[in-house]
Write an enzyme that holds these catalytic residues in place. Structure first.
Site, PDB file in Angstrom:
ATOM      1  N   GLU A   1      60.542  10.755  30.665  1.00  0.00           N
ATOM      2  CA  GLU A   1      59.560   9.773  30.234  1.00  0.00           C
ATOM      3  C   GLU A   1      59.121   8.546  30.926  1.00  0.00           C
ATOM      4  OE1 GLU A   1      59.054   9.142  26.347  1.00  0.00           O
ATOM      5  OE2 GLU A   1      58.474   7.806  26.494  1.00  0.00           O
TER       6      GLU A   1
ATOM      7  N   ASP B   1      57.990   5.067  31.459  1.00  0.00           N
ATOM      8  CA  ASP B   1      57.429   4.112  30.773  1.00  0.00           C
ATOM      9  C   ASP B   1      56.725   2.720  31.093  1.00  0.00           C
ATOM     10  OD1 ASP B   1      58.354   5.746  28.430  1.00  0.00           O
ATOM     11  OD2 ASP B   1      59.528   4.749  27.942  1.00  0.00           O
TER      12      ASP B   1
ATOM     13  N   GLU C   1      55.166  -0.472  28.833  1.00  0.00           N
ATOM     14  CA  GLU C   1      55.190  -0.549  27.350  1.00  0.00           C
ATOM     15  C   GLU C   1      54.738  -2.117  27.351  1.00  0.00           C
ATOM     16  OE1 GLU C   1      57.596   2.471  24.133  1.00  0.00           O
ATOM     17  OE2 GLU C   1      58.219   0.894  24.751  1.00  0.00           O
TER      18      GLU C   1
ATOM     19  N   ASN D   1      61.094   1.553  31.202  1.00  0.00           N
ATOM     20  CA  ASN D   1      62.385   2.441  31.410  1.00  0.00           C
ATOM     21  C   ASN D   1      61.945   3.702  31.394  1.00  0.00           C
ATOM     22  OD1 ASN D   1      64.676   3.060  29.692  1.00  0.00           O
ATOM     23  ND2 ASN D   1      63.812   3.858  27.810  1.00  0.00           N
TER      24      ASN D   1
ATOM     25  N   ASP E   1      58.184  -4.001  13.649  1.00  0.00           N
ATOM     26  CA  ASP E   1      59.651  -4.202  13.273  1.00  0.00           C
ATOM     27  C   ASP E   1      61.160  -4.480  14.415  1.00  0.00           C
ATOM     28  OD1 ASP E   1      58.839  -2.161  13.985  1.00  0.00           O
ATOM     29  OD2 ASP E   1      60.673  -0.420  13.113  1.00  0.00           O
TER      30      ASP E   1
END
Length: 286
Positions: free
Chosen positions: A113, A115, A117, A132, A207
């Site tokens: 992956e 990333d 974000e 990441n 969260d």
């Protein structure tokens, strides 16, 4: 009627030019010329994924109390350059996460992956850009940045360039991060064998997303929306992306970004990696 030698040469030049243009158009890998309906499919969110614009060149994702939304490419790619213009959620975006990333099949448990974000924040506070890299199911290679502009006011081009030598994260052609393949030096952590799809999403992560989860999503501001447009997918075998690296100007820009806007680097987090930093941290150009 006969044709003069000069006239014949002129016609041949025009014909050759037309042939070159045709070859360039046919070899272009800007899939569907930016048509989202041709290149992508929704992953979740139903009618919260909305395609619009001439030739379906714009896509909006929406998040409300019911759900977020997302989409992915219909095809997988092993290396290439992916450009996506994005306008992020404006105003109070705390708790929201907007993404643009590559991922292989996660059901294997050993997925790769890459990333981008974008972690929302309170009005007037900067977005956090989270990057990441995963290889064979292992991640923990995070770097985070703030930006030198407001990413909610206009579209900006976010680029993931992935070739066998490196992964480069760029914004408006300014390099943000370079993650290199040090396989020849005995470091095996680099995604290089699994093809990956292009993904994007907008979802609620209050969260953890904003100030470690201390700031929650203000649902009175919903629905939240992020917009994508003008994507380009270049996987051409002779494309410049295959050998692309930093030149002197690129190295200067990278140092400027990392000096002024980097807020987290896993390679300096001794509390987290108390036994030993990941091996690529000993190298330059991480």
């Amino acid at each position: 009627m006969g044709v003069s030698s000069n006239g014949l040469v002129g016609k041949l030049l025009v014909l050759n030019l037309v042939m070159v243009v045709v070859v360039l158009v046919m070899s272009s890998t800007a899939y569907g010329a930016g048509n989202f309906l041709e290149a992508f499919e929704p992953t979740f969110g139903g009618n919260r994924v909305r395609v619009s614009g001439p030739q379906n060149t714009q896509l909006a994702l929406t998040l409300d109390r019911g759900s977020g939304s997302g989409f992915r490419s219909k095809r997988e790619y092993l290396f290439g350059r992916i450009d996506m213009q994005i306008k992020l959620v404006p105003g109070n975006s705390a708790g929201t996460v907007t993404t643009f990333y590559l991922s292989s099949d996660q059901r294997t448990g050993r997925h790769d992956e890459i990333d981008f974000e974008f972690l929302g924040n309170l009005s007037g506070q900067p977005y956090t850009i989270h990057t990441n890299v995963f290889s064979q199911g292992q991640g923990n290679r995070e770097q985070q940045f703030h930006l030198w502009f407001d990413p909610t006011q206009n579209f900006h081009t976010y680029t993931i360039l992935w070739n066998p030598q490196l992964i480069m994260f760029k914004i408006d052609e300014t390099p943000l991060r370079v993650f290199r393949n040090y396989e020849n030096e005995g470091i095996s952590f680099f995604p290089k064998v699994q093809p990956q799809r292009i993904y994007a999403s907008l979802w609620n992560a209050d969260d953890w997303a904003t100030q470690g989860g201390r700031v929650k999503t203000d649902w009175s501001k919903a629905p939240f929306s992020a917009t994508y447009r003008n994507f380009n997918i270049d996987t051409s075998p002779n494309g410049a992306w295959r050998t692309h690296d930093l030149d002197a100007n690129g190295r200067m820009k990278l140092r400027w970004v990392q000096k002024n806007y980097m807020i987290y680097n896993y390679c300096t987090d001794w509390n987290r990696f108390s036994q030993a930093l990941p091996p690529e941290c000993k190298k330059s150009g991480v």
